[in-house]
Design a protein around this motif. Structure first.
Motif, short mmCIF file in Angstrom:
data_model
loop_
_atom_site.label_atom_id
_atom_site.label_comp_id
_atom_site.label_asym_id
_atom_site.label_seq_id
_atom_site.Cartn_x
_atom_site.Cartn_y
_atom_site.Cartn_z
N GLU A 87 0.57 -1.11 -0.18
CA GLU A 87 -0.28 -0.32 0.53
C GLU A 87 1.00 1.33 -0.22
O GLU A 87 -0.25 2.03 -0.21
CB GLU A 87 -1.09 0.37 1.25
CG GLU A 87 -2.06 -1.01 1.20
CD GLU A 87 -2.55 -0.85 2.91
OE1 GLU A 87 -2.88 0.30 2.94
OE2 GLU A 87 -4.06 -1.00 2.32
N ARG A 90 1.29 3.29 -4.45
CA ARG A 90 -0.24 3.81 -4.57
C ARG A 90 -0.20 2.99 -6.47
O ARG A 90 -1.19 2.37 -7.01
CB ARG A 90 -0.69 4.75 -4.66
CG ARG A 90 -1.19 5.37 -3.47
CD ARG A 90 -1.71 6.50 -3.57
NE ARG A 90 -0.96 7.55 -3.92
CZ ARG A 90 -1.72 9.40 -4.42
NH1 ARG A 90 -3.30 8.75 -4.43
NH2 ARG A 90 -0.93 9.39 -4.76
N HIS A 113 -5.10 -2.03 -5.75
CA HIS A 113 -5.63 -1.56 -4.51
C HIS A 113 -6.80 -0.79 -5.57
O HIS A 113 -6.12 0.07 -6.65
CB HIS A 113 -5.08 -0.76 -3.83
CG HIS A 113 -4.19 -1.92 -2.38
ND1 HIS A 113 -5.37 -2.41 -2.01
CD2 HIS A 113 -2.94 -2.13 -2.90
CE1 HIS A 113 -3.66 -3.47 -1.00
NE2 HIS A 113 -3.06 -2.99 -1.62
N ASP A 115 -8.04 1.97 -3.95
CA ASP A 115 -7.35 2.88 -2.34
C ASP A 115 -6.54 2.26 -1.99
O ASP A 115 -6.42 1.41 -1.71
CB ASP A 115 -8.81 3.85 -1.88
CG ASP A 115 -10.16 4.33 -2.80
OD1 ASP A 115 -9.63 5.64 -2.90
OD2 ASP A 115 -11.04 3.79 -3.35
N THR A 116 -5.50 3.53 -1.15
CA THR A 116 -4.94 3.07 -0.31
C THR A 116 -4.78 4.10 1.07
O THR A 116 -6.37 5.40 0.30
CB THR A 116 -3.53 3.49 0.10
OG1 THR A 116 -3.23 4.40 -1.04
CG2 THR A 116 -3.24 1.73 -1.90
N GLY A 119 -4.59 7.50 -0.96
CA GLY A 119 -5.47 8.29 -1.86
C GLY A 119 -5.26 7.39 -2.84
O GLY A 119 -5.33 5.93 -2.78
N PRO A 120 -6.46 7.46 -3.83
CA PRO A 120 -7.29 6.57 -4.74
C PRO A 120 -5.96 5.66 -5.05
O PRO A 120 -4.48 6.36 -5.73
CB PRO A 120 -7.06 7.93 -6.16
CG PRO A 120 -8.23 8.54 -5.38
CD PRO A 120 -6.67 9.30 -4.30
N ALA A 121 -5.31 4.89 -6.13
CA ALA A 121 -5.08 3.91 -5.92
C ALA A 121 -5.20 2.89 -7.42
O ALA A 121 -6.19 3.61 -8.41
CB ALA A 121 -5.07 2.77 -5.44
N ARG A 124 -7.93 2.26 -9.40
CA ARG A 124 -9.90 3.34 -8.85
C ARG A 124 -10.59 2.59 -10.43
O ARG A 124 -11.64 2.83 -9.46
CB ARG A 124 -9.16 3.84 -8.42
CG ARG A 124 -9.87 5.38 -7.86
CD ARG A 124 -10.67 4.42 -6.43
NE ARG A 124 -11.81 5.25 -5.95
CZ ARG A 124 -12.37 4.78 -6.26
NH1 ARG A 124 -12.96 4.37 -6.92
NH2 ARG A 124 -13.47 5.44 -5.73
N GLY A 181 -13.83 0.91 -3.47
CA GLY A 181 -13.14 2.21 -2.53
C GLY A 181 -14.60 2.40 -2.39
O GLY A 181 -16.37 2.38 -2.55
N GLU A 185 -16.31 1.35 2.23
CA GLU A 185 -15.41 1.43 3.31
C GLU A 185 -15.15 1.13 4.88
O GLU A 185 -15.11 0.35 5.62
CB GLU A 185 -14.16 1.99 2.44
CG GLU A 185 -12.51 1.84 3.49
CD GLU A 185 -11.82 2.44 3.15
OE1 GLU A 185 -10.53 2.33 3.45
OE2 GLU A 185 -12.11 3.67 2.01
#
Length: 203
Positions: A87, A90, A113, A115-116, A119-121, A124, A181, A185
């Motif tokens: 994580e 990203r 991922h 999201d982490t 922030g957005p990964a 996304r 996301g 969550e």
């Protein structure tokens, strides 16, 4: 090596754990026109491309959603769950190295991922993909395996389709898996998002 039954169960448990981090609470197939379909196209309905041998995938590119990311090899943790990509980066996706290489006969699995905490990964925007969109996997043997998207599936947390996602196919296939996301969550009611794709071209 093809994913074993034990590997599929472990991968399924990972997907549920990842999904708990945020995502979709409803299920169904998504297509370009917004209509639902029963399942991805059968192998005989897909264009054929010559399968490749084993090689480590090093990078994934998805032009439609602006993904250009390195791939790390991931296995299972000490609890038998499929590990997740780090994580801390990203823009990083993970290839399940106990499965086949992208481009080999069988089902290759790439995880990322949405999201982490930072922030957005990388995945996304995975839900924006539609049938026919292209996914390029660069490999250590200097070949590129280009996959075409067959379908995108949003699954409820309690209805994750382990066998359909991780089951071994008769031709080279790819699965991209993430959560989505968002508001789920905090509640832990998130589902998973799965992209189904087949090998279209190799170079």
């Amino acid at each position: 090596m093809r994913i074993t039954d034990q590997g599929r169960r472990a991968a399924g448990r990972w997907a549920l754990l990842l999904a708990a981090g945020g995502g979709l609470a409803t299920g169904g197939w998504l297509t370009a026109d917004g209509m639902k379909q029963a399942q991805p196209p059968a192998a005989e309905d897909r264009s054929a491309a010559e399968a490749l041998g084993p090689a480590t995938p090093t990078r994934i590119r998805i032009p439609r959603i602006g993904v250009d990311a390195p791939l790390s090899a991931i296995g299972r943790d000490d609890r038998g769950h499929l590990a997740t990509p780090s994580e801390t980066d990203r823009n990083l996706a993970g290839w399940y190295h106990d499965g086949v290489s992208p481009g080999q006969v069988g089902t290759a699995v790439v995880l990322g991922h949405a999201d982490t905490p930072q922030g957005p990964a990388v995945f996304r925007r995975l839900g924006s993909l539609r049938r026919g969109d292209l996914i390029d996997i660069t490999r250590s043997d200097r070949h590129t395996a280009r996959f075409a998207v067959d379908a995108v599936e949003a699954d409820a947390k309690t209805a994750y389709p382990d066998e359909r996602v991780y089951g071994s196919g008769a031709d080279p296939q790819l699965r991209l898996v993430t959560c989505d996301g968002g508001p789920a969550e905090a509640s832990g009611d998130a589902g998973a998002l799965v992209v189904y794709a087949h090998l279209a071209v190799t170079d």
